[in-house]
Design an enzyme around this catalytic site. Structure first.
Site, PDB file in Angstrom:
ATOM      1  N   SER A 277      -9.486  15.272   8.739  1.00  0.00           N
ATOM      2  CA  SER A 277     -10.116  14.130   8.121  1.00  0.00           C
ATOM      3  C   SER A 277      -9.119  13.284   7.219  1.00  0.00           C
ATOM      4  CB  SER A 277     -11.030  14.811   6.908  1.00  0.00           C
ATOM      5  OG  SER A 277     -11.543  14.103   5.916  1.00  0.00           O
ATOM      6  N   LYS A 283      -9.689  19.888   5.849  1.00  0.00           N
ATOM      7  CA  LYS A 283     -10.609  19.807   7.101  1.00  0.00           C
ATOM      8  C   LYS A 283      -9.830  19.884   8.441  1.00  0.00           C
ATOM      9  CE  LYS A 283     -14.596  18.956   7.153  1.00  0.00           C
ATOM     10  NZ  LYS A 283     -15.559  17.743   7.020  1.00  0.00           N
ATOM     11  N   GLU A 290     -17.597  18.793  19.705  1.00  0.00           N
ATOM     12  CA  GLU A 290     -18.789  17.740  19.279  1.00  0.00           C
ATOM     13  C   GLU A 290     -18.832  16.554  20.359  1.00  0.00           C
ATOM     14  OE1 GLU A 290     -18.388  18.717  14.505  1.00  0.00           O
ATOM     15  OE2 GLU A 290     -17.742  16.841  15.413  1.00  0.00           O
TER      16      GLU A 290
END
Ligand code: ARG
Length: 457
Positions: A277, A283, A290
């Site tokens: 991130s 993160k 995804e």
């Protein structure tokens, strides 16, 4: 130069030309168009439209053109012609002059495009079949690597019964095998050659279409010219195979996204398929998975668009059918990329066997064993189910698992319980009991792996 200028006194409006031209996307059929043209030249020689010298000159020029388009396919896309067929003809005129103008004898762009597209679809299906086989191999390798690992199995996203992690892997191998078999059926069905169907009524030259078809690697020639130029079932079938397979990949992605979550912590994805991130330094996001999940919508979109385009189209060819390409040209590489990416994700997975085991032990996922224990002692299953429900409530109240209840507690619900209840509640016993075909016992999973390996050879 357009292929049809004679009847017209002015050229097309610029806006219409842009709207109508398919070269910006059907340039991808360049190789197939040239290969089909070589075969057609052979057919014309057979019926004496071309003599040997003319045939040799045309084929030499076509082969030269083939090398050129392979070296720089993008140059074809921007050449400004109406479509790939116009492009090939005009490039051929540049090479051999008027002789090139003989090649379109007895042929229409309608049977030509149907042939080119089938050839493209057949090649693509072969690439995808190879990729699916590799992904299957990766799942099998992971199943073998993690053979002892126990995973909580879920229904309704509630822990239901423990399963072997390898059983989970082999579930996806089953799906991939169906994807393979569907795709190879579709490939066999599409492998008939429309060339020689003309615009719609058939060709007026006595061409041996069977020989022509076999020369291009087809199983045979299509049997009805009207159908041959208007059939796009092969596109629909490919997109349907792609959509179903993407559904499978999206479910795999979703399972792994959940397993990889901080809450579950069952697996860790490799750095190579995750991203960070820009704001939160801690993160590590499962972007690859995804995106696989996300691209499923795009592939299915192409499938439904194709179905709608074909709906109620009158026979035979209509320009609507030019819309068959962009969706497929987008969906097939997307599908292939997702298969490759799924393989990369599976290859790099680290399974936290301690966490999966701890989670499998929680959630009272051995409750079914307890009911079966009661059945073995002669209590009808429905009654046993109820008794166990009461025990689960008891365990929940004291914040424990079923195996942590004392024998007195068991007996307080039903006197039939003895200390032989404890081994039944062990997680290994839960797995071991699933011995019937297709179950999660080690023996069954091992034989599933063996079967899949034999099947993939
Ligand atoms: N570009 C056209 C297509 O992709 C080729 C066939 C053109 N045929 C015709 N009758 N205009 O469908």
């Amino acid at each position: 130069m357009a292929l049809w200028g004679g009847r017209f006194s002015t050229g097309p409006d610029e806006a219409f030309k842009q709207f109508n031209d398919s070269l910006p996307f059907d340039y991808q059929l360049a190789e197939q168009d040239i290969i089909g043209s070589v075969a057609w030249a052979g057919a014309l020689k057979q019926v004496n439209v071309l003599n040997q010298q003319e045939y040799d000159d045309l084929v030499a020029a076509l082969n030269k053109l083939l090398d050129e388009v392979k070296a720089n396919p993008q140059a074809v896309a921007v050449a400004g012609h109406e479509d790939i067929h116009s492009y090939v003809e005009s490039a051929l005129i540049d090479k051999v002059g008027d002789l090139a103008k003989k090649l379109h004898t007895g042929r229409s762009r309608n049977d030509q495009v149907a042939t080119d597209f089938r050839l493209w679809c057949r090649d693509t299906a072969e690439h995808i079949l190879e990729a699916i086989a590799e992904l299957k191999g990766e799942f099998i390798a992971l199943a073998e690597r993690e053979l002892g690992t126990i995973l909580p199995g879920y229904t309704h996203l509630q822990r239901a019964q423990p399963v072997l992690f390898s059983h989970w892997c082999m579930a996806y191998v089953e799906m991939l095998e169906r994807d393979e078999s569907r795709l190879s059926d579709a490939k066999n069905r599409m492998n008939y050659c429309p060339l020689g169907s003309g615009a719609l009524a058939g060709t007026a030259y006595p061409i041996d279409r069977q020989m022509l078809a076999e020369g291009l690697g087809f199983t045979g020639a299509t049997r009805n010219s009207l159908d041959a130029v208007s059939d796009r079932d092969f596109v629909v079938e490919l997109l349907s195979c792609a959509s179903i397979s993407m559904i499978h990949l999206s479910r795999m992605a979703e399972d792994l996204i959940f397993y990889n979550s901080g809450e579950a912590g069952f697996i860790e994805l490799s750095d190579g398929v995750t991203s960070g991130s820009s704001l939160m330094p801690q993160k590590k996001n499962p972007d690859a998975l995804e995106l696989i999940r996300g691209k499923t919508g795009r592939v299915f979109g192409a499938f439904s668009a194709m179905m709608m385009t074909l709906k109620a189209l009158p026979l035979a060819y209509n320009k609507d059918m030019q819309e068959d390409k962009e969706g497929l040209f987008d969906a097939m590489p997307t599908w292939l990329a997702c298969i490759h990416m799924a393989q990369a994700c599976i290859k790099g997975i680290k399974v936290n066997a301690d966490k999966t085991l701890a989670a499998a032990k929680g959630g009272h996922s051995n409750a079914t064993e307890l009911a079966d224990y009661l059945v073995a002692k002669g209590i009808p299953f429905r009654e046993g189910h109820h008794i166990v429900g009461t025990l689960v409530q008891m365990a929940i109240a004291q914040g424990n698992n079923l195996e942590d209840l004392s024998l007195e507690q068991f007996k307080s619900v039903h006197s039939i319980f003895e200390s032989d209840v404890y081994p039944v509640l062990e997680i290994d016993a839960c797995i071991k009991a699933r011995q019937a075909l297709g179950g999660t016992s080690l023996e069954q999973v091992t034989s599933a792996i063996k079967y899949a390996k034999k099947n993939s050879k």
